[in-house]
Scaffold this motif. Structure first.
Motif, PDB file in Angstrom:
ATOM      1  N   ARG A  34      25.904  71.576  37.715  1.00  0.00           N
ATOM      2  CA  ARG A  34      24.953  71.160  36.681  1.00  0.00           C
ATOM      3  C   ARG A  34      25.297  69.760  36.176  1.00  0.00           C
ATOM      4  N   PHE A  35      26.589  69.522  35.870  1.00  0.00           N
ATOM      5  CA  PHE A  35      27.003  68.192  35.418  1.00  0.00           C
ATOM      6  C   PHE A  35      26.740  67.153  36.512  1.00  0.00           C
ATOM      7  N   ASN A  36      27.000  67.540  37.748  1.00  0.00           N
ATOM      8  CA  ASN A  36      26.812  66.611  38.856  1.00  0.00           C
ATOM      9  C   ASN A  36      25.361  66.165  38.970  1.00  0.00           C
ATOM     10  N   SER A  37      24.433  67.061  38.641  1.00  0.00           N
ATOM     11  CA  SER A  37      23.010  66.714  38.733  1.00  0.00           C
ATOM     12  C   SER A  37      22.522  65.942  37.505  1.00  0.00           C
ATOM     13  N   LEU A  38      23.205  66.123  36.344  1.00  0.00           N
ATOM     14  CA  LEU A  38      22.746  65.495  35.107  1.00  0.00           C
ATOM     15  C   LEU A  38      23.333  64.102  34.867  1.00  0.00           C
ATOM     16  N   VAL A  39      24.581  63.893  35.261  1.00  0.00           N
ATOM     17  CA  VAL A  39      25.249  62.619  34.982  1.00  0.00           C
ATOM     18  C   VAL A  39      24.451  61.409  35.483  1.00  0.00           C
ATOM     19  N   PRO A  40      23.861  61.448  36.695  1.00  0.00           N
ATOM     20  CA  PRO A  40      23.111  60.272  37.165  1.00  0.00           C
ATOM     21  C   PRO A  40      21.913  59.897  36.303  1.00  0.00           C
ATOM     22  N   HIS A  41      21.511  60.767  35.392  1.00  0.00           N
ATOM     23  CA  HIS A  41      20.364  60.482  34.542  1.00  0.00           C
ATOM     24  C   HIS A  41      20.768  59.892  33.186  1.00  0.00           C
ATOM     25  N   THR A  42      22.059  59.636  32.997  1.00  0.00           N
ATOM     26  CA  THR A  42      22.527  59.003  31.767  1.00  0.00           C
ATOM     27  C   THR A  42      21.906  57.617  31.641  1.00  0.00           C
ATOM     28  N   ASP A  43      21.406  57.267  30.445  1.00  0.00           N
ATOM     29  CA  ASP A  43      20.698  55.984  30.327  1.00  0.00           C
ATOM     30  C   ASP A  43      21.444  54.928  29.527  1.00  0.00           C
ATOM     31  N   SER A  44      22.630  55.247  29.012  1.00  0.00           N
ATOM     32  CA  SER A  44      23.427  54.277  28.271  1.00  0.00           C
ATOM     33  C   SER A  44      24.833  54.261  28.841  1.00  0.00           C
ATOM     34  N   LEU A  45      25.243  53.121  29.435  1.00  0.00           N
ATOM     35  CA  LEU A  45      26.499  53.083  30.172  1.00  0.00           C
ATOM     36  C   LEU A  45      27.365  51.890  29.758  1.00  0.00           C
ATOM     37  N   ILE A  46      28.682  52.102  29.857  1.00  0.00           N
ATOM     38  CA  ILE A  46      29.670  51.037  29.686  1.00  0.00           C
ATOM     39  C   ILE A  46      30.528  51.010  30.945  1.00  0.00           C
ATOM     40  N   LEU A  47      30.548  49.861  31.619  1.00  0.00           N
ATOM     41  CA  LEU A  47      31.321  49.702  32.844  1.00  0.00           C
ATOM     42  C   LEU A  47      32.448  48.707  32.595  1.00  0.00           C
ATOM     43  N   THR A  48      33.690  49.184  32.753  1.00  0.00           N
ATOM     44  CA  THR A  48      34.858  48.322  32.597  1.00  0.00           C
ATOM     45  C   THR A  48      35.401  47.985  33.975  1.00  0.00           C
ATOM     46  N   VAL A  49      35.441  46.694  34.304  1.00  0.00           N
ATOM     47  CA  VAL A  49      35.983  46.226  35.580  1.00  0.00           C
ATOM     48  C   VAL A  49      37.458  45.911  35.358  1.00  0.00           C
ATOM     49  N   ASP A  50      38.333  46.576  36.105  1.00  0.00           N
ATOM     50  CA  ASP A  50      39.771  46.496  35.837  1.00  0.00           C
ATOM     51  C   ASP A  50      40.482  45.363  36.557  1.00  0.00           C
ATOM     52  N   ARG A  51      39.977  44.916  37.687  1.00  0.00           N
ATOM     53  CA  ARG A  51      40.769  44.035  38.526  1.00  0.00           C
ATOM     54  C   ARG A  51      39.947  42.878  39.051  1.00  0.00           C
ATOM     55  N   VAL A  52      40.519  41.683  38.967  1.00  0.00           N
ATOM     56  CA  VAL A  52      39.988  40.525  39.659  1.00  0.00           C
ATOM     57  C   VAL A  52      41.146  39.827  40.349  1.00  0.00           C
ATOM     58  N   ILE A  53      40.826  38.967  41.314  1.00  0.00           N
ATOM     59  CA  ILE A  53      41.866  38.235  42.032  1.00  0.00           C
ATOM     60  C   ILE A  53      42.319  37.066  41.172  1.00  0.00           C
ATOM     61  N   SER A  54      43.623  36.925  40.993  1.00  0.00           N
ATOM     62  CA  SER A  54      44.132  35.819  40.182  1.00  0.00           C
ATOM     63  C   SER A  54      43.916  34.503  40.892  1.00  0.00           C
ATOM     64  N   SER A  55      43.715  33.453  40.121  1.00  0.00           N
ATOM     65  CA  SER A  55      43.472  32.137  40.697  1.00  0.00           C
ATOM     66  C   SER A  55      44.782  31.479  41.092  1.00  0.00           C
ATOM     67  N   ASP A  56      44.687  30.469  41.955  1.00  0.00           N
ATOM     68  CA  ASP A  56      45.876  29.728  42.367  1.00  0.00           C
ATOM     69  C   ASP A  56      46.449  28.962  41.201  1.00  0.00           C
ATOM     70  N   SER A  57      47.719  28.639  41.310  1.00  0.00           N
ATOM     71  CA  SER A  57      48.383  27.948  40.208  1.00  0.00           C
ATOM     72  C   SER A  57      47.782  26.593  39.944  1.00  0.00           C
ATOM     73  N   ASP A  58      47.247  25.938  40.988  1.00  0.00           N
ATOM     74  CA  ASP A  58      46.697  24.610  40.748  1.00  0.00           C
ATOM     75  C   ASP A  58      45.433  24.668  39.925  1.00  0.00           C
ATOM     76  N   SER A  59      44.797  25.848  39.809  1.00  0.00           N
ATOM     77  CA  SER A  59      43.611  25.961  38.981  1.00  0.00           C
ATOM     78  C   SER A  59      43.957  26.012  37.509  1.00  0.00           C
ATOM     79  N   ASP A  60      45.237  26.274  37.203  1.00  0.00           N
ATOM     80  CA  ASP A  60      45.644  26.388  35.816  1.00  0.00           C
ATOM     81  C   ASP A  60      46.152  25.072  35.248  1.00  0.00           C
ATOM     82  N   SER A  61      46.299  24.070  36.075  1.00  0.00           N
ATOM     83  CA  SER A  61      46.858  22.812  35.593  1.00  0.00           C
ATOM     84  C   SER A  61      45.903  22.115  34.658  1.00  0.00           C
ATOM     85  N   GLU A  62      46.475  21.420  33.691  1.00  0.00           N
ATOM     86  CA  GLU A  62      45.676  20.699  32.703  1.00  0.00           C
ATOM     87  C   GLU A  62      45.392  19.300  33.229  1.00  0.00           C
ATOM     88  N   THR A  63      44.232  18.781  32.959  1.00  0.00           N
ATOM     89  CA  THR A  63      43.876  17.425  33.345  1.00  0.00           C
ATOM     90  C   THR A  63      42.866  16.876  32.378  1.00  0.00           C
TER      91      THR A  63
END
Length: 320
Positions: A34-63
């Motif tokens: 029953r839950f499996n059939s009802l969950v896809p019909h939820t209309d208010s969602l919060i999606l948290t993205v946990d991981r991204v690829i870190s940038s190279d060190s040269d992208s952090d340099s100040e200029t």
């Protein structure tokens, strides 16, 4: 019969809407058929993205060089988003499991969606604060940017006026503005596939956990974005494929105060407020946009109120 089974589906869906968190809801699908059939019909969602690829060190340099800063910043943006969205239009490519569109495909009736990224996009020198809020349709509608160089606690000696004004000079403020617009357009690009696939969306917000930047798309903006495939094919036909949406020609109202004193004796140095609109956009009051963006945000709301009293300067920028 279990007492819970007597609850109507409509009430269970209200509970799921209150839960909102996608990870929790996906786990709920394993509880029962029953839950499996009802969950896809939820209309208010919060999606948290946990991981991204870190940038190279040269992208952090100040200029201090504007062009070098923007190139480094754009590289950082593209690297941090490459596992969230494919920059190539080839639909046969394998998408990352962290792609918001991929995760949301099991939900069919989403009306309100909030997505949270793990971190901000900008690389600023220590002590600098920059916050922005942008609203989009098929392209940028408005963007409000608030920045300052430092916060001086009560009892410390504030920077002398001329030094503070030099620290927050026009060159730096323009770099802040361009950087925020690039970050906003990259996040809008990230949302394109979600907007195309979730046809029932009426409200979409993308922010980061650090509270640096927020992209907002309302019902009319979402509808506008879907028309004529404005979020995908139109830009590809124009040859625009840089991992972000194109920023239109804009008019910017900039206000700057060398030093702002807040309640409790706290000083904010080099405070800047920029309100950005497309050159052909509607004339909305700066105060309304700025207060909507930061008016209820504690110290930032105080800074905005003071900056709105300052003299404004009009700047124009071509599309990029």
């Amino acid at each position: 019969m279990d007492g819970f089974d007597r609850l109507p589906d409509s009430l269970i869906l209200q509970i799921f809407d209150s839960v909102s968190d996608i990870k929790t809801l996906i786990r709920c699908r394993a509880v029962s058929k029953r839950f499996n059939s009802l969950v896809p019909h939820t209309d208010s969602l919060i999606l948290t993205v946990d991981r991204v690829i870190s940038s190279d060190s040269d992208s952090d340099s100040e200029t201090d060089d504007v062009s070098h800063l923007l190139v480094a910043f754009l590289k950082s943006i593209l690297k941090s988003l490459q596992d969230l969205v494919s920059a190539k239009p080839d639909p046969t490519q394998t998408r990352s499991q962290n792609s918001p569109a991929q995760i949301l495909r099991s939900f069919h009736r989403v009306r309100s969606l909030s997505i949270e990224l793990p971190s901000g996009d900008l690389r600023l020198e220590k002590g600098t604060v920059l916050k922005w809020r942008a609203e989009f349709g098929k392209t940028l509608k408005t963007c409000v940017i608030l920045g300052f160089r430092s916060v001086v606690a009560s009892g410390d000696n504030p920077v002398a006026g001329e030094e503070a004004d030099f620290a927050g000079g026009l060159k730096v403020r323009v770099v802040w503005t361009i950087s925020a617009l690039i970050a906003a357009s990259a996040r809008h690009y990230l949302l394109k596939e979600v907007v195309r696939e979730q046809r029932g969306l009426e409200s979409l917000v993308l922010r980061d956990r650090e509270g640096e930047g927020t992209v907002v798309m309302r019902k009319e903006g979402l509808r506008e974005c879907r028309r004529e495939d404005a979020c995908g094919e139109a830009e590809e036909e124009e040859g625009w494929d840089r991992g972000r949406s194109k920023v239109p020609s804009v008019r910017m109202r900039m206000r700057h105060v060398a030093r702002v004193e807040l309640r409790g004796g706290v000083w904010v140095e080099g405070a800047t407020l920029v309100v950005v609109r497309p050159s052909l956009g509607d004339d909305v009051e700066d105060g309304d946009l700025a207060m909507e963006a930061f008016g209820n945000d504690g110290m930032y709301g105080e800074v905005v109120v003071e900056l709105l009293k300052a003299k404004s300067y009009l700047l124009e920028m071509n599309s990029f």
